[in-house]
Scaffold this motif. Structure first.
Motif, PDB file in Angstrom:
ATOM      1  N   VAL A   5     -45.347  15.039  31.920  1.00  0.00           N
ATOM      2  CA  VAL A   5     -44.025  15.661  31.984  1.00  0.00           C
ATOM      3  C   VAL A   5     -43.209  15.056  33.115  1.00  0.00           C
ATOM      4  CG1 VAL A   5     -42.790  17.826  32.385  1.00  0.00           C
ATOM      5  CG2 VAL A   5     -44.824  17.809  30.940  1.00  0.00           C
ATOM      6  N   LEU A   6     -43.865  14.825  34.255  1.00  0.00           N
ATOM      7  CA  LEU A   6     -43.182  14.220  35.401  1.00  0.00           C
ATOM      8  C   LEU A   6     -42.640  12.843  35.041  1.00  0.00           C
ATOM      9  CD1 LEU A   6     -42.480  14.142  38.460  1.00  0.00           C
ATOM     10  CD2 LEU A   6     -44.761  13.201  38.836  1.00  0.00           C
ATOM     11  N   LEU A   7     -43.464  12.012  34.417  1.00  0.00           N
ATOM     12  CA  LEU A   7     -43.042  10.662  34.058  1.00  0.00           C
ATOM     13  C   LEU A   7     -41.916  10.692  33.026  1.00  0.00           C
ATOM     14  CD1 LEU A   7     -46.523   8.879  33.854  1.00  0.00           C
ATOM     15  CD2 LEU A   7     -44.813   8.699  35.672  1.00  0.00           C
ATOM     16  N   LEU A   8     -42.028  11.585  32.036  1.00  0.00           N
ATOM     17  CA  LEU A   8     -40.981  11.691  31.021  1.00  0.00           C
ATOM     18  C   LEU A   8     -39.661  12.144  31.636  1.00  0.00           C
ATOM     19  CD1 LEU A   8     -42.991  13.366  28.108  1.00  0.00           C
ATOM     20  CD2 LEU A   8     -42.040  11.045  28.107  1.00  0.00           C
ATOM     21  N   ALA A   9     -39.721  13.142  32.520  1.00  0.00           N
ATOM     22  CA  ALA A   9     -38.495  13.674  33.122  1.00  0.00           C
ATOM     23  C   ALA A   9     -37.833  12.661  34.045  1.00  0.00           C
ATOM     24  CB  ALA A   9     -38.807  14.966  33.882  1.00  0.00           C
ATOM     25  N   VAL A  10     -38.628  11.959  34.842  1.00  0.00           N
ATOM     26  CA  VAL A  10     -38.058  10.959  35.744  1.00  0.00           C
ATOM     27  C   VAL A  10     -37.507   9.782  34.938  1.00  0.00           C
ATOM     28  CG1 VAL A  10     -38.577   9.322  37.594  1.00  0.00           C
ATOM     29  CG2 VAL A  10     -39.495  11.638  37.693  1.00  0.00           C
ATOM     30  N   GLY A  11     -38.212   9.396  33.872  1.00  0.00           N
ATOM     31  CA  GLY A  11     -37.682   8.343  32.996  1.00  0.00           C
ATOM     32  C   GLY A  11     -36.360   8.757  32.373  1.00  0.00           C
ATOM     33  N   PRO A  78     -35.038  20.570  37.300  1.00  0.00           N
ATOM     34  CA  PRO A  78     -34.813  20.002  38.635  1.00  0.00           C
ATOM     35  C   PRO A  78     -35.100  18.507  38.694  1.00  0.00           C
ATOM     36  CG  PRO A  78     -36.014  22.076  38.787  1.00  0.00           C
ATOM     37  CD  PRO A  78     -35.982  21.702  37.345  1.00  0.00           C
ATOM     38  N   LEU A  79     -36.081  18.044  37.911  1.00  0.00           N
ATOM     39  CA  LEU A  79     -36.383  16.616  37.894  1.00  0.00           C
ATOM     40  C   LEU A  79     -35.264  15.819  37.244  1.00  0.00           C
ATOM     41  CD1 LEU A  79     -40.171  16.792  36.929  1.00  0.00           C
ATOM     42  CD2 LEU A  79     -39.210  16.227  39.169  1.00  0.00           C
ATOM     43  N   GLN A 235     -26.088  21.564  35.348  1.00  0.00           N
ATOM     44  CA  GLN A 235     -27.050  21.496  34.242  1.00  0.00           C
ATOM     45  C   GLN A 235     -28.401  22.118  34.574  1.00  0.00           C
ATOM     46  OE1 GLN A 235     -27.447  17.625  32.473  1.00  0.00           O
ATOM     47  NE2 GLN A 235     -29.169  18.223  31.177  1.00  0.00           N
ATOM     48  N   PRO A 236     -29.042  21.752  35.695  1.00  0.00           N
ATOM     49  CA  PRO A 236     -30.349  22.369  35.966  1.00  0.00           C
ATOM     50  C   PRO A 236     -30.260  23.865  36.233  1.00  0.00           C
ATOM     51  CG  PRO A 236     -29.654  21.027  37.827  1.00  0.00           C
ATOM     52  CD  PRO A 236     -28.704  20.732  36.697  1.00  0.00           C
ATOM     53  N   LEU A 237     -29.187  24.318  36.889  1.00  0.00           N
ATOM     54  CA  LEU A 237     -29.059  25.751  37.155  1.00  0.00           C
ATOM     55  C   LEU A 237     -28.945  26.523  35.841  1.00  0.00           C
ATOM     56  CD1 LEU A 237     -26.610  25.706  40.211  1.00  0.00           C
ATOM     57  CD2 LEU A 237     -29.086  26.046  40.223  1.00  0.00           C
ATOM     58  N   ALA A 238     -28.130  26.006  34.914  1.00  0.00           N
ATOM     59  CA  ALA A 238     -27.991  26.668  33.612  1.00  0.00           C
ATOM     60  C   ALA A 238     -29.302  26.632  32.847  1.00  0.00           C
ATOM     61  CB  ALA A 238     -26.882  25.995  32.800  1.00  0.00           C
ATOM     62  N   GLY A 239     -29.993  25.510  32.892  1.00  0.00           N
ATOM     63  CA  GLY A 239     -31.257  25.395  32.186  1.00  0.00           C
ATOM     64  C   GLY A 239     -32.315  26.340  32.720  1.00  0.00           C
ATOM     65  N   ILE A 240     -32.389  26.461  34.047  1.00  0.00           N
ATOM     66  CA  ILE A 240     -33.374  27.366  34.651  1.00  0.00           C
ATOM     67  C   ILE A 240     -33.071  28.814  34.278  1.00  0.00           C
ATOM     68  CG2 ILE A 240     -34.189  28.288  36.856  1.00  0.00           C
ATOM     69  CD1 ILE A 240     -33.827  25.425  37.981  1.00  0.00           C
ATOM     70  N   ILE A 241     -31.800  29.181  34.291  1.00  0.00           N
ATOM     71  CA  ILE A 241     -31.422  30.550  33.902  1.00  0.00           C
ATOM     72  C   ILE A 241     -31.859  30.826  32.466  1.00  0.00           C
ATOM     73  CG2 ILE A 241     -29.457  32.061  33.425  1.00  0.00           C
ATOM     74  CD1 ILE A 241     -28.042  30.751  35.816  1.00  0.00           C
ATOM     75  N   CYS A 242     -31.638  29.860  31.569  1.00  0.00           N
ATOM     76  CA  CYS A 242     -32.074  30.038  30.176  1.00  0.00           C
ATOM     77  C   CYS A 242     -33.592  30.118  30.085  1.00  0.00           C
ATOM     78  CB  CYS A 242     -31.559  28.883  29.316  1.00  0.00           C
ATOM     79  SG  CYS A 242     -29.784  28.876  29.028  1.00  0.00           S
ATOM     80  N   GLY A 243     -34.274  29.262  30.845  1.00  0.00           N
ATOM     81  CA  GLY A 243     -35.730  29.253  30.786  1.00  0.00           C
ATOM     82  C   GLY A 243     -36.336  30.564  31.207  1.00  0.00           C
ATOM     83  N   VAL A 244     -35.848  31.096  32.306  1.00  0.00           N
ATOM     84  CA  VAL A 244     -36.368  32.372  32.806  1.00  0.00           C
ATOM     85  C   VAL A 244     -35.815  33.535  31.997  1.00  0.00           C
ATOM     86  CG1 VAL A 244     -36.443  33.901  34.816  1.00  0.00           C
ATOM     87  CG2 VAL A 244     -36.694  31.429  35.123  1.00  0.00           C
TER      88      VAL A 244
END
Length: 299
Positions: A5-11, A78-79, A235-244
């Motif tokens: 997941v780390l490699l995919l996200a950083v890529g 976040p990544l 984008q990450p803030l909105a995504g985290i809110i949706c995730g949680v």
């Protein structure tokens, strides 16, 4: 699995960052009469550099979707925000600006904030919320806020407009990431038949096209400094809110963990602002306002 997941996200972040720079290089020469019009995308399709940026963006989105399919959105988002590091790297190559104190401070804040949030929060997956109304209670206000920001930006057309459009696009992209994960889960459960009978993949497409138009309009009217930091932060803030909020992601909720998570997200936003305002980020070429359509540069 976390390493994958780390490699995919950083890529994905790498492709997105490079893609955004190429897109802005082309969009800044677009006709001002195309502002927030679908004609803008049609005009940009004739510019090779923009097409290259879009190709990188598509690859980045595919890698991001793969990361979201394997990991929690609260871990991946976040990544993905590190795309600004790659955008700065390409911009430095174009502008020949040294990193300097501001650049190193922004890099440390962004990397440290992402690490602090992930380590303190320990994101884990869970079952999506069964209540069918819960997603709409989260998605609705985000989309509504994006529409309000877009409407205000359309009226102002200058000053804060690029930042507002980038914020709106970031909100839409965060929701898109959440629905991409839901679409992936539906596909895993029942293949294309299950996927295409849900509304989520169509919403992903609509949000993606709308977000693209907003981003290109922001790139058209201002430099990366005025747009990319807002996009990258929202984008990450909105995504985290949706995730949680409705995807079932769990974060540690004790007082110490919450404090570190908040500090980490604050550091991420501060790092994004510092890097986005770095002298290496191109200021852009102010296109002259014209009443009609003008030819784009095709280099």
């Amino acid at each position: 699995m976390s390493l994958l997941v780390l490699l995919l996200a950083v890529g994905a972040a790498c492709c997105l960052g490079f893609g955004f720079v190429l897109q802005q290089n082309a969009a800044q020469h677009a006709p001002r009469g195309d502002f927030l019009s679908p004609r803008l995308l049609l005009d940009l399709m004739r510019v090779p550099r923009w097409l290259g940026g879009i190709a990188l963006m598509v690859v980045g989105m595919a890698l991001g979707a793969a990361a979201l399919g394997q990991g929690e959105i609260s871990f991946v988002e976040p990544l993905l925000a590190t795309n600004l590091l790659f955008a700065l790297a390409l911009s430095r190559r174009q502008t020949k600006q040294p990193l300097g104190r501001q650049g190193w401070a922004g890099l440390a804040l962004l990397a440290g904030g992402v690490s602090a949030f992930i380590v303190a929060g320990e994101p884990t997956g869970g079952s999506a919320v069964a209540d069918p109304l819960r997603p709409w209670l989260i998605i609705g206000p985000m989309v509504g806020l994006a529409l309000l920001l877009t409407a205000y930006a359309k009226r102002s057309r200058a000053g804060s407009a690029p930042t507002l459009l980038a914020l709106a696009a970031g909100l839409l992209y965060g929701v898109q990431d959440a629905l991409t994960r839901v679409s992936g889960e539906r596909f895993s459960a029942g293949g294309f038949a299950e996927l295409l009978t849900g509304w989520q993949p169509y919403a992903v497409l609509l949000l993606g096209v709308t977000g693209l138009l907003l981003v290109q309009s922001a790139f058209e009217t201002a430099s990366l400094r005025a747009s990319l930091p807002a996009l990258t932060a929202a984008q990450p803030l909105a995504g985290i809110i949706c995730g949680v909020g409705f995807l079932g992601d769990r974060l540690r909720a004790d007082a110490g963990a919450l404090a570190w998570e908040a500090a980490g997200l604050t550091a991420v936003v501060a790092g994004i602002v510092l890097l986005g305002m770095h002298p290496a980020m191109p200021r852009g070429v102010a296109a002259a306002a014209v009443p009609g359509r003008v030819a784009l540069q095709t280099r």
